[in-house]
Every structure is written in C-alpha cells, then in structure tokens.
Write a protein that holds these residues in place. Sequence first.
Motif, mmCIF file in Angstrom:
data_model
loop_
_atom_site.group_PDB
_atom_site.id
_atom_site.type_symbol
_atom_site.label_atom_id
_atom_site.label_comp_id
_atom_site.label_asym_id
_atom_site.label_seq_id
_atom_site.Cartn_x
_atom_site.Cartn_y
_atom_site.Cartn_z
ATOM 1 N N THR A 174 -5.518 4.057 -7.626
ATOM 2 C CA THR A 174 -6.576 3.741 -6.659
ATOM 3 C C THR A 174 -7.944 3.556 -7.300
ATOM 4 O O THR A 174 -8.578 2.507 -7.120
ATOM 5 N N PRO A 175 -8.466 4.548 -8.049
ATOM 6 C CA PRO A 175 -9.801 4.358 -8.622
ATOM 7 C C PRO A 175 -9.841 3.320 -9.732
ATOM 8 O O PRO A 175 -10.918 2.838 -10.095
ATOM 9 N N GLU A 176 -8.673 2.960 -10.285
ATOM 10 C CA GLU A 176 -8.635 1.974 -11.349
ATOM 11 C C GLU A 176 -8.691 0.550 -10.789
ATOM 12 O O GLU A 176 -9.180 -0.362 -11.448
ATOM 13 N N MET A 177 -8.205 0.354 -9.566
ATOM 14 C CA MET A 177 -8.095 -0.998 -9.009
ATOM 15 C C MET A 177 -9.430 -1.541 -8.522
ATOM 16 O O MET A 177 -9.660 -2.748 -8.513
ATOM 17 N N GLY A 235 3.565 -6.507 -7.373
ATOM 18 C CA GLY A 235 2.446 -7.084 -6.646
ATOM 19 C C GLY A 235 1.073 -6.686 -7.144
ATOM 20 O O GLY A 235 0.080 -7.329 -6.797
ATOM 21 N N THR A 236 0.974 -5.623 -7.937
ATOM 22 C CA THR A 236 -0.342 -5.170 -8.416
ATOM 23 C C THR A 236 -0.530 -5.349 -9.918
ATOM 24 O O THR A 236 -1.625 -5.114 -10.439
ATOM 25 N N PHE A 237 0.515 -5.779 -10.608
ATOM 26 C CA PHE A 237 0.452 -5.813 -12.070
ATOM 27 C C PHE A 237 -0.627 -6.778 -12.582
ATOM 28 O O PHE A 237 -1.359 -6.467 -13.525
ATOM 29 N N ASP A 238 -0.748 -7.957 -11.953
ATOM 30 C CA ASP A 238 -1.749 -8.923 -12.414
ATOM 31 C C ASP A 238 -3.155 -8.357 -12.277
ATOM 32 O O ASP A 238 -4.007 -8.560 -13.155
ATOM 33 N N ARG A 239 -3.407 -7.649 -11.170
ATOM 34 C CA ARG A 239 -4.724 -7.056 -10.976
ATOM 35 C C ARG A 239 -5.028 -6.030 -12.071
ATOM 36 O O ARG A 239 -6.107 -6.025 -12.661
ATOM 37 N N MET A 240 -4.067 -5.161 -12.345
ATOM 38 C CA MET A 240 -4.286 -4.125 -13.343
ATOM 39 C C MET A 240 -4.386 -4.707 -14.751
ATOM 40 O O MET A 240 -5.118 -4.200 -15.599
ATOM 41 N N ARG A 300 -9.910 10.198 -16.192
ATOM 42 C CA ARG A 300 -8.841 11.204 -16.165
ATOM 43 C C ARG A 300 -8.243 11.285 -14.759
ATOM 44 O O ARG A 300 -8.125 12.356 -14.170
ATOM 45 N N GLU A 301 -7.824 10.139 -14.208
ATOM 46 C CA GLU A 301 -7.280 10.113 -12.866
ATOM 47 C C GLU A 301 -6.067 11.033 -12.721
ATOM 48 O O GLU A 301 -5.890 11.720 -11.712
ATOM 49 N N GLY A 302 -5.220 11.019 -13.763
ATOM 50 C CA GLY A 302 -3.961 11.758 -13.668
ATOM 51 C C GLY A 302 -4.147 13.235 -13.393
ATOM 52 O O GLY A 302 -3.477 13.809 -12.541
ATOM 53 N N ILE A 303 -5.070 13.884 -14.113
ATOM 54 C CA ILE A 303 -5.221 15.329 -13.961
ATOM 55 C C ILE A 303 -5.764 15.662 -12.569
ATOM 56 O O ILE A 303 -5.366 16.649 -11.939
ATOM 57 N N PHE A 304 -6.670 14.836 -12.033
ATOM 58 C CA PHE A 304 -7.220 15.108 -10.703
ATOM 59 C C PHE A 304 -6.172 14.872 -9.611
ATOM 60 O O PHE A 304 -6.019 15.688 -8.704
#
Length: 476
Positions: A147-150, A214-219, A380-384
Amino acid sequence: MNNSANEPISEKLDLKTKIAYGAGDLGPAITANILIFYLSPFLTDVAGLNPGLAGQTQLVGKVWDAVNDPMVGVMSDKTRSRLGRRYPWILAGAIPFGFFFFLQWIVPKFSNNPDGQQWGLFWYYTFISIAFGWLYTVVNLPYTALTPEMTQDYDERTSLNSYRFAFSIGGSILSVVLVGIIGSMFPEVRQRYLVIGAVCAVLGSLPLFWCVWGTFDRMKAIGLQRPESEQPVSIPIAQQIKIALSNRPFLFVVGIYLCSWLSFQLTAAIIPYFVGSWMRLNSPWAVPSVVLAVQLTAMLVLPLWNAASQRIGKRGVYAAGMVLWIIAQGGLFFLQPGQLTLMYVLAVMSGFGVSVAYLIPWSMLPDVIELDELQTGQRREGIFYSFVTFLQKVSLGIAVAIVLQSLGWAGYVKPTEAVQLPVQPDEVLLAIRLSIGPVPTIALLIGMVLVYFYPITREVHAEIRLKLHERKHNPS
C-alpha cells in the motif's frame, strides 16, 4: 506502463491497478471470514472438542504469530529478487495457503477412547492453525505492505484502501452466501463443512495471482522512479522492533486497530451462539443472514466514508462510524428472542462502524511508515504491517479463547443429532450476551479516545512528505 527512471509517475492510480490490488485481499477475506464465524461452532459441535480445548487450539496458533509475523515482515523487507520484495512471497504461498485452509475442515479419527480422541484432535487442529496462520502471513503481509509503496498521496491511499476493503468485504459476503447455499444443498453437517472448505480453498488462492499480475507494472515503474522503495532494510531486527515501538503515532494506530478489531472478532466469534442459543434460530440461513446485513452495509458505505475522509479527515470519519457501532453493540445485550426486525436494524448499524474499522486504521498506517522513513532513512513497511497483522490474529485468538472458555465454564450443552438446538443454562446465555454487548462496547469507547489524540493530520502528513522530498533532492 512504460515509465523510465527519468519520467515521473503520477501518484494517482488507474482503475485497473486499484481493482487488481483490491483483489489481493479477496482470498484472505474469504478464508478469514469463514474461520471467524464458523470455525468455533465446527470445532465444538462437529469435531466434538470441548469448548475450552477448542479455544486453546486457536489461541496457540495465534500466539505463534508473535514470532511468525515479525519474522516474515523483516524477511520480506530484506528480500531482493527480480520480482521485488513482496511478490515472491505471495506467489510461493498462494497454493499452500488454500490447501491448509481445507485441512481445517477434516475430522480425523485418532482413538476410540474419548479422552484420546479429544487430545488427538486438539494437537491436529493446533498444528493446522499454526501452519495456516504462517501461510496467511506469507501471502497477506507482503500484500498489505504494498500500500505505501504504490502511492505516496494522502487521499489516494484512502481510496486505494477503499478498493481493497470493497474486495475484502465482498469476499466476506461471498463466503457467507456460499455457506448458506452449500448448507441448503448438503444437510449432513460434516459433509457441508468439507465442501465449504474445498470451495473456499480454491477461491482463496486464485485472486492472489490476479493481484500480482495486475499491479506488477506499477511496482516495476515505482522501482525505477523510487529505487529506495525496493532497497532491502539493513537495520538489525531487534533495533527495528525497538524503533517501531518508539514511534508514538504507530502506537496510536495499533491501539485504534486493536480496539476496533477485538470488538469485531469477539462479536463474530459469538454470533453463531447468539443467533442459535439466544435468538432460537436454527435454519441454514440464520447466521449468514445476520452476517450479510453487517458486511453488505459495510461494503455499500465504504465509498461514502472514503469521500467523507477527504472532507472531515480520518479522525472525524472514525468517530462518526464508531458512534453508530457503539449504539448497535450495546443494543445487542438488551435484544430479546423474537425481536428479529430490531436484530437486523442493529446489524445494519454495526455495518457502518465495521466499514470504518476496515478503512481508517489501514489508511493511517502508511502515514506512520513515512514518519519512520523520515526518522530512519529506510522503508520498513514489513515490520510495521507485521505488528498490525500479528495483533489482528492475536486479538482473534484471545477473543475466541475467552468466548469458548466462558461457555465451557458456564456449562455449554453441545447439540446432538436428536437435539440440534438444545436449551442452554442461564449462565451460558448470560455469557453469550456479555460477549456480544458490554465487552465489545468498552473496547470501542477506548478506541474513540485514542483516535481523538492521534497526531498525524493531513497537514502533518504534508509536512512529512515535504521533508522527505527535500532530503531526496538535497541530500546533506
């Protein structure tokens, strides 16, 4: 999408990307909803576990997540691959995730001795609970960390989460409809649960592949534009945890999320017993109809809450939804058998609050993560997200254990072939009513207080984004 590193990408997401991202929560929502509403009565009434052991077997699995969730979160933060940090986990876990969900609906025979059979079932379901919980984390935690990466836009994140939770609530609704349909087609209870397990296992796995596609191109474009978003985290895990727990806004989000979801999951765990033992309803559609009233309302009002958040902010939306939910939750304690219309009115009112509980805490979390990036210089999205998913599971485990243990202590009478809806002792009925009324209401009130003091407003978030932008383009 053919962005290069020199072509700035828009923080606004196209419809295809939002829909594909939302689909990633469809499978986990289907499986989680079935487990929340139906695993406890399956364990006590079909598998034959006594309520105390049935509660403990779920709690053990959730406590294991105290290790499991942060571990997966940190490992996904550190992952390097041509698919990025998150996608390898989702793809690897998708099929085993569905398979272990199915295994939860089998009733194996371990012994002709009743005591031996009880403990055999306890250890079987405990193992399955641990394994499925781990696989749920493997697919769902990296997904939520996208989410925060997109997008970095404050309101666009709320919009993105509204798509996610439209699919999430839609999956919950679909699962309940399937339970009603399959229940009507298969009157034999054990066979009914096996079919539900098989159908929902398939539906749980497939949408995860849609999300990745569906989200790979965006990332990929974001990886070119913001390479720091794909850099593995170098901070040791113990220090990561310490930093996360020292992040004051994050602790507020954790408290808000915990209060709202403890209330929801406690209510969900007791609903089958409330509808059957207290309201005296015994049709295959009795429980699904109540759940549908809540979840369908929650899905329909999501766009309204999303629009409202852009006008009055996340805190204002949360407060408005909680007021309706608190009134409804408290009203359930006073509901009497036969008051079916009022039961559905209260269910609809609850749906307004449940919708907010889906939307607001998850849209607050990316803002907290960017504050952490400003303070640490790392994403550090993963830890949160691991802390939040861990709390979601533990709150469910605690809620279910409390409910089932209280029913066991009060003298819960198990259904039989001859008596499918036995009359329960007054102590059991009181335990059911307390679990669905006063206890969740108190948790919701605490959440309201926490939201009032939550410090990251739209203006504060804009200031954080500005400082991050200045640091990126003017490094000291």
